[in-house]
Design a protein around this motif. Sequence first.
Motif, short mmCIF file in Angstrom:
data_model
loop_
_atom_site.label_atom_id
_atom_site.label_comp_id
_atom_site.label_asym_id
_atom_site.label_seq_id
_atom_site.Cartn_x
_atom_site.Cartn_y
_atom_site.Cartn_z
N VAL A 7 43.52 21.97 78.99
CA VAL A 7 43.71 22.39 77.79
C VAL A 7 42.83 21.71 76.69
O VAL A 7 42.36 22.36 75.62
CB VAL A 7 45.39 21.85 77.34
N GLY A 8 42.46 20.51 76.99
CA GLY A 8 41.34 19.77 76.15
C GLY A 8 39.92 20.52 76.05
O GLY A 8 39.01 20.58 75.03
N LYS A 9 39.70 21.28 77.17
CA LYS A 9 38.45 22.19 77.37
C LYS A 9 38.34 23.55 76.51
O LYS A 9 37.44 23.80 76.09
CB LYS A 9 38.15 22.35 78.54
N MET A 10 39.72 24.10 76.20
CA MET A 10 39.84 25.15 75.61
C MET A 10 39.38 25.05 73.87
O MET A 10 39.67 24.37 73.31
CB MET A 10 41.50 25.77 75.55
N PRO A 11 38.43 25.97 73.71
CA PRO A 11 38.24 25.90 72.22
C PRO A 11 39.40 26.48 71.14
O PRO A 11 40.23 27.06 71.84
CB PRO A 11 37.00 26.64 71.77
N ILE A 12 39.35 26.02 69.92
CA ILE A 12 40.31 26.55 69.03
C ILE A 12 39.76 27.76 68.37
O ILE A 12 38.60 27.45 67.63
CB ILE A 12 40.87 25.39 67.95
N ALA A 13 40.33 28.80 68.21
CA ALA A 13 39.97 30.03 67.55
C ALA A 13 40.36 29.84 65.98
O ALA A 13 41.51 29.39 65.66
CB ALA A 13 40.50 31.27 67.91
N VAL A 14 39.35 29.93 65.20
CA VAL A 14 39.53 29.67 63.65
C VAL A 14 39.94 31.01 63.00
O VAL A 14 39.19 31.96 63.18
CB VAL A 14 38.47 28.99 62.84
N ASN B 102 36.75 11.07 64.75
CA ASN B 102 36.65 9.80 65.56
C ASN B 102 35.11 9.86 66.26
O ASN B 102 34.63 10.78 66.62
CB ASN B 102 37.75 9.75 66.61
N GLN B 103 34.48 8.75 66.22
CA GLN B 103 33.13 8.48 66.77
C GLN B 103 33.04 8.77 68.42
O GLN B 103 32.08 9.29 68.84
CB GLN B 103 32.46 7.19 66.65
N LEU B 104 34.26 8.82 69.00
CA LEU B 104 34.18 8.98 70.50
C LEU B 104 34.34 10.75 70.70
O LEU B 104 34.30 11.05 71.82
CB LEU B 104 35.50 8.46 71.20
N VAL B 105 34.49 11.60 69.80
CA VAL B 105 34.46 12.89 69.87
C VAL B 105 33.23 13.62 69.30
O VAL B 105 33.38 13.44 68.12
CB VAL B 105 35.92 13.35 69.62
N LYS B 106 32.83 14.35 70.09
CA LYS B 106 31.92 15.36 69.35
C LYS B 106 32.71 16.65 69.03
O LYS B 106 33.14 17.40 69.76
CB LYS B 106 30.83 15.80 70.29
N PHE C 166 35.81 20.56 70.97
CA PHE C 166 35.96 19.20 71.21
C PHE C 166 35.46 18.46 72.38
O PHE C 166 35.93 18.93 73.49
CB PHE C 166 37.49 18.55 70.77
N GLU C 167 34.50 17.75 72.50
CA GLU C 167 33.87 17.02 73.79
C GLU C 167 33.80 15.69 73.70
O GLU C 167 33.61 14.96 72.55
CB GLU C 167 32.49 17.65 73.98
N PRO C 168 34.26 15.00 74.79
CA PRO C 168 33.85 13.61 74.63
C PRO C 168 32.48 13.03 74.61
O PRO C 168 31.63 13.64 74.56
CB PRO C 168 34.56 12.83 75.84
N ALA C 169 32.50 12.01 73.47
CA ALA C 169 31.17 11.61 73.36
C ALA C 169 30.27 10.97 74.48
O ALA C 169 29.22 10.87 74.46
CB ALA C 169 30.97 10.69 72.07
N ASN C 170 30.93 10.27 75.54
CA ASN C 170 30.44 9.58 76.33
C ASN C 170 31.53 9.52 77.75
O ASN C 170 32.54 10.51 77.60
CB ASN C 170 30.41 7.95 76.01
N ASP C 171 31.30 9.03 78.70
CA ASP C 171 32.29 9.46 79.72
C ASP C 171 33.41 8.14 80.12
O ASP C 171 34.02 8.40 81.08
CB ASP C 171 31.63 9.03 81.04
N ARG D 223 41.77 17.56 69.20
CA ARG D 223 42.09 18.73 69.27
C ARG D 223 43.53 19.16 68.93
O ARG D 223 43.69 20.26 68.10
CB ARG D 223 41.72 19.48 70.79
N GLN D 224 44.40 18.57 69.25
CA GLN D 224 45.84 18.70 68.87
C GLN D 224 46.20 18.36 67.54
O GLN D 224 46.78 19.09 66.75
CB GLN D 224 46.77 17.96 69.79
N LEU D 225 45.46 17.54 66.92
CA LEU D 225 45.58 17.17 65.70
C LEU D 225 45.04 18.22 64.60
O LEU D 225 45.58 18.37 63.62
CB LEU D 225 44.97 15.67 65.29
N VAL D 226 43.86 18.69 64.91
CA VAL D 226 43.19 19.74 64.27
C VAL D 226 44.05 21.02 64.23
O VAL D 226 44.32 21.54 63.47
CB VAL D 226 41.78 19.78 64.58
#
Length: 72
Positions: free
Chosen positions: A4-11, A38-42, A52-57, A69-72
Amino acid sequence: MSRVGKMPIAVPQGVDVQIKQDQISVKGAGGTLSLAQNQLVKVSSKDGKLSFEPANDSREANAMSGTMRQLV
């Protein structure tokens, strides 16, 4: 990262999304909402979709990417 986190959100059409370094703003017919970034999310916008992608591992970055992703 979860599926679910990998799926993009259609605007939807008529909605304007502005991504700044410290804030994400969404403006539509119902008004404007903004969320501190948040600085941890690109966050990226391409072809009318938000990704939405994690900024690091780290585990925290992975969890925060799904949360943002859910908040937006």
